[in-house]
Design an enzyme around this catalytic site. Structure first.
Site, mmCIF file in Angstrom:
data_model
loop_
_atom_site.group_PDB
_atom_site.id
_atom_site.type_symbol
_atom_site.label_atom_id
_atom_site.label_comp_id
_atom_site.label_asym_id
_atom_site.label_seq_id
_atom_site.Cartn_x
_atom_site.Cartn_y
_atom_site.Cartn_z
ATOM 1 N N LYS A 183 1.169 -1.367 -0.282
ATOM 2 C CA LYS A 183 0.035 0.378 0.142
ATOM 3 C C LYS A 183 0.493 1.172 -0.309
ATOM 4 O O LYS A 183 2.117 1.590 0.734
ATOM 5 C CB LYS A 183 -1.054 -0.354 1.016
ATOM 6 N N SER A 225 -9.412 1.744 3.006
ATOM 7 C CA SER A 225 -9.255 2.976 2.211
ATOM 8 C C SER A 225 -7.616 1.729 1.696
ATOM 9 O O SER A 225 -6.878 2.343 0.321
ATOM 10 C CB SER A 225 -7.920 3.429 2.557
ATOM 11 N N SER A 240 -9.665 -0.648 7.270
ATOM 12 C CA SER A 240 -9.296 -0.042 5.711
ATOM 13 C C SER A 240 -8.644 -1.242 5.522
ATOM 14 O O SER A 240 -8.454 -1.927 4.028
ATOM 15 C CB SER A 240 -8.428 0.885 5.904
#
Lengths: 484, 487
Positions: free
Chosen positions: B79, B154, B178
């Site tokens: 990420k 996210s 997330s």
């Protein structure tokens, strides 16, 4: 109407640690800009702080020495504000649960000893430094040096218990002395190790309400603090006497004009939005650790002074002077360890040696004469190898060259003559050479004894033991009186 | 079977046997990325050359039998909120668009030490603030199961990449769900470890007291492998837990005899798609027939969790994001004076959602409001923690939906902040209490994946993984790859 000033002081003391407070960068004086930095003290995305145990310990030591209560569980908080030299947009500090709180420091005032209350003692990180325009070689730009960012600071906040500039000066002197003796800060003013902010208000003498407070920031020397506070007190009193009122504001000290001036930036109504720093866990301070710090707390200046009077038989004044800084006290005690004549060593330190230090703008830490050498010098006087007059000359030489007194004395042939037979021969010679003076002496001019001793010293190149010469001259002259 | 379809464990076995090389595996994954990425858009940065170099090095290690781990040679996506030395790390934000970190996050460093191969940095909601990856400053990511729908967020980029076969596994971060919610939306496994189990050093902070790095994989066993690599005490993170790390793989296949699972009733009620609720109840029934005790429990403070979260997270964020001022790094709008520079830089550099949360957080921390908001939210937080402690007195794990809703069409919720934030009602409590929780696929509704969440007490990852592994077997959903057609 007579006004009473009400003064509070915030002191930032740079702590004496090897590394910064939340990262492993070393604390270095005058490194080239941005060379002692890392992503942590530069506040890069993703970095986290880890507390330096030594910085915590030094703050604890300070809080204890300032008679503070200690929070057994202390926390760090974020003080949020924007400034270019503040890389994270917040400063890690302490607000609600500082390490130490409700302490005091005793000072001497004209009307006796007085306790100035300490609001709190806490630990925080220093900011970077802005360098503007020409200083950095580009007048159109500003630069930032992050070397100082993250250096540990101990902040000491007094209550507004100070009521004159004299008390303020005493407080600063006493506090600096305390920090030096605790060995928590080097307290070098020229390096910004001590920085001050003063809050000043005035009120009619005899009343208890507080007047409107003005803060003066960025004060970096005792002189600046005294000057700024004095000027501010006068300004406020003048305003009030004209029937006007004091505005709450933040001021800066203008050294050149000797006036306090309002800060130009709009940073009056700051809301720092303190909240607990989530990247650090609460710090637990155990009773064992506290006890250990208390036990190993270095002697304070006051304790040292008392001990010097008791153990070395010094006068209180001498003891105070010889404990003004840890360096002078350490010098004295080292010298006394080498030769036990505390009085003699003290006199030489406070007299001639202090004079030489002043002349050359040196201090006890950079003194070219070692304690051992000074002890040796005093010993040479005590065992009458050299005279006091010679010693003064020898000390000057020692100071200039750093050499040992014995070496200097033997090289220059300065060893004083204490041989009775030899000196007596010289005395007889002198008396025989000055029959008129002898006659004058015998007719009652006692003061002529000095003339004869002077002649003896001159004849021996100043090496005759003065006491001995004095005694022999008197004996020889008196014997003339009886025989005539 | 194509190499990119392999699970971490399958690939590891083949690499060990030297049936395949990391180079071959990596090329297969890079090919897959080339084929589907223009539709999925999971990556902000694809690091082909870094991947090839790391694959070469992994192959050398495998050949020489030098420090071979279960991740050596395995292509992994990271990420874009985790700092990677020398590789651009944007946090999904314009303000860090060209930021290249000078250091590796601790979890990234550990993956390197284990010999993993980095294929790229995945898309995300800006500064991890969002539940759909639509708030990325660059582009939205598509759900590989239905390209018109969101992958969740996210960590939507990581979830989509794993589900689309663009990597064997990925790292995500979880502040309010997330990792788990996008895992649920994309039909994969996602774990949020106990707060402090994985170092946060190098994780670009959103809300420091809630953030945690977690693995995203296609099987529970793969999840255990990845957690093994990144878990453990880190002297650079004061909030990291010093307890030793157990062997998660070994714990995985132990018996689950006598397990009691609680169903918190608040996670099945109002606002939860009843088809999802029924599916979880169905799994519970099945487990009951296999000898698991199922018990209804109550977590009465659940209804306050969302509100408290939206005080604490923005408050911390408002402070964490203060450093993006254009002074040292990142985006800068030059101006005549410093205040103007700050204002313009932050106005242009941050997206709407981020600014919204900064304002919210600044407000709740302001003098006069701190006690009413932040301090009260902190108190609610301890009540939530107490609720869980009480529930764990009678059961070992809690089971619930991961998300109250199915993956929704892009654009549906971007204009309704409250609706968007409702996505996280089942996941936020675990962050507030610092508990470990895992999401795994348990079925499909209308062709869209449904996630099941297990939550456990602090440091119960071994039990959590064991339970999830067992449920995975019962449900029969293993290595679910989205059926993306390749032209």
């Amino acid at each position: 109407m007579v006004f009473q000033p009400v003064i509070g002081l915030e002191v930032h003391a740079e702590l004496k640690t090897k590394s910064k407070v939340f990262c492993p960068c070393p604390v270095v004086w005058k490194a080239p800009p941005n060379t002692v930095t890392c992503p942590i003290c530069m506040g890069f995305p993703g970095v986290l702080p880890v507390l330096n145990r030594k910085a915590l310990e030094l703050t604890l030591r300070t809080a204890i020495a300032l008679n503070c209560h200690i929070h057994h569980q202390t926390i760090f908080e974020r003080k949020n504000y924007y400034y270019p030299d503040l890389p994270k947009g917040y400063q890690i500090s302490q607000k609600r649960i500082p390490i130490g709180f409700q302490g005091w420091l005793e000072i001497a005032t004209a009307s006796g000893r007085k306790k100035i209350r300490i609001h709190d003692v806490h630990l925080e990180e220093d900011t970077g430094k802005s360098v503007h325009g020409e200083e950095a070689g580009d007048p159109s730009a500003s630069f930032i040096d992050y070397n100082r960012s993250g250096v540990p600071l101990c902040e000491i906040i007094s209550e507004p218990d100070i009521h004159s500039v004299e008390e303020l000066e005493q407080f600063m002197i006493k506090l600096r002395q305390l920090l030096l003796f605790l060995d928590v800060s080097e307290c070098r003013m020229e390096r910004g190790h001590l920085r001050f902010e003063a809050s000043v208000s005035v009120r009619p003498q005899g009343t208890n309400t507080l007047g409107t407070r003005v803060e003066i920031k960025n004060l970096n020397s005792f002189r600046a603090v005294s000057g700024a506070v004095q000027a501010e007190i006068e300004r406020q009193i003048a305003l009030l006497k004209e029937g006007r009122s004091v505005q709450q504001q933040t001021m800066l000290w203008n050294e050149a004009s000797k006036r306090t001036e309002p800060m130009r930036t709009k940073e009056t109504a700051h809301d720092y939005r303190y909240f607990p720093e989530p990247d650090l866990v609460p710090v637990l301070i155990s009773d064992e650790w506290l006890a250990q710090i208390r036990q190993t707390l270095p002697e304070t200046a006051d304790e040292k002074t008392l001990r010097f009077v008791r153990v070395y038989g010094l006068s209180e004044k001498e003891a105070e002077l010889l404990t003004a800084t840890p360096a002078v006290a350490h010098f004295f005690e080292s010298a006394v360890r080498h030769f036990h004549d505390p009085k003699g060593i003290g006199n030489w330190m406070l007299g001639d040696l202090q004079g030489l230090l002043n002349e050359s703008q040196k201090d006890w830490e950079t003194c070219p004469v070692s304690p051992e050498s000074l002890a040796q010098l005093v010993q040479l006087i005590d065992d009458q190898t050299i005279s006091v007059r010679m010693a003064k000359e020898v000390l000057r030489e020692m100071f200039a060259t750093g050499r040992a007194p014995k070496t200097i004395v033997s090289e220059k042939g300065l060893v004083q003559i204490a041989d009775q037979d030899y000196v007596r021969k010289v005395v007889i010679q002198v008396i025989n050479n000055h029959p008129h003076a002898v006659a004058d002496y015998l007719s009652g001019k006692d003061k002529l004894i000095g003339f004869f001793v002077g002649q003896v010293m001159k004849a021996t190149g100043g090496k005759a033991n003065p006491q001995l010469a004095n005694r022999l001259v008197r004996e020889a002259l008196e014997s003339r009186r009886t025989s005539s | 079977m194509k190499l990119w379809q392999l699970t971490v464990q399958e690939a590891h076995r083949l690499l060990l046997k030297r049936d395949i090389s990391s180079r071959e595996l990596t090329e297969s994954v890079l090919d897959r990325i080339a084929q589907v990425e223009d539709r999925v858009k999971a990556f902000i940065t694809v690091t082909e050359s870094v991947a090839r170099q790391m694959a070469e090095e992994a192959d050398r290690r495998l050949r020489q039998g030098e420090h071979v781990t279960p991740l050596t040679g395995i292509p992994i996506a990271i990420k874009d909120v985790l700092c990677t030395k020398g590789i651009r790390t944007t946090c999904g934000s314009r303000i860090l668009e060209n930021f290249v970190p000078p250091y590796d996050a601790t979890c990234v460093k550990r993956l390197k030490e284990w010999g993993a191969v980095f294929v790229g940095k995945t898309n995300m909601d800006e500064f991890a603030m969002g539940s759909s990856t639509e708030f990325s400053a660059f582009f939205p990511t598509a759900n590989p199961w239905d390209l018109k729908r969101v992958p969740g967020g996210s960590s939507g980029g990581s979830a989509a990449a794993v589900a689309a076969g663009e990597c064997c596994a990925a790292l995500g971060t979880d502040t309010g769900g997330s990792v788990r919610q996008p895992a649920s939306f994309c039909g994969i496994v996602g774990l949020k470890p106990t707060y402090g189990r994985v170092s946060r050093f190098g994780l670009i902070a959103f809300a420091s007291s809630l953030d945690q790095v977690g693995p995203m994989t296609r099987t529970v066993a793969d999840c255990a492998v990845l957690l093994q690599a990144i878990a453990g005490h880190d002297p650079w993170d004061s909030t990291s837990i010093p307890e030793p790390v157990p062997d998660y793989l070994q714990e995985l296949n132990k018996e689950v005899n006598g397990l009691t699972i609680g169903l918190p009733k608040e996670y099945f009620g109002e606002g939860v798609d009843q088809r999802i609720a029924q599916m979880i109840y169905g799994v519970a029934k099945k487990l009951e027939t296999l000898g698991v005790r199922i018990e209804e429990v109550s977590l009465p403070t659940t209804e306050y969790a969302l509100s408290a979260y939206y005080i604490i997270a923005p408050a911390e964020a408002s402070s964490n994001l203060a450093r993006y001022d254009g002074v040292q790094y990142g985006y800068r709008v030059p101006a005549d004076d410093i205040v103007e520079m700050y204002c313009k830089t932050r106005k242009e550099g941050f997206g709407r959602e981020v600014k919204h949360r900064i304002m919210l957080g600044t407000y709740t921390l302001s003098s006069g409001y701190y006690e009413a908001y932040y301090l009260r939210a902190a108190k609610v937080r301890s009540l939530i923690r107490r609720d869980f402690e009480k529930a764990f007195q009678t059961c070992q794990l809690l089971m619930s939906p991961t998300s109250p809703i199915l993956p929704f069409p892009m654009g549906e919720r971007t204009t309704d902040p409250l609706l968007m934030k409702m996505c996280d009602i089942c996941t936020i409590p675990a962050n507030m209490a610092g508990l470990p929780a895992i999401s795994l696929p348990c079925g499909f509704i209308d062709g869209l994946p449904v996630g099941l969440q297990l939550t456990g007490p602090p440091l119960s990852e071994p039990l959590l993984l064991r339970g999830a592994n067992w449920i995975e077997k019962q449900v029969g959903l293993f290595n679910c790859l989205a059926p993306l057609s390749v032209p």
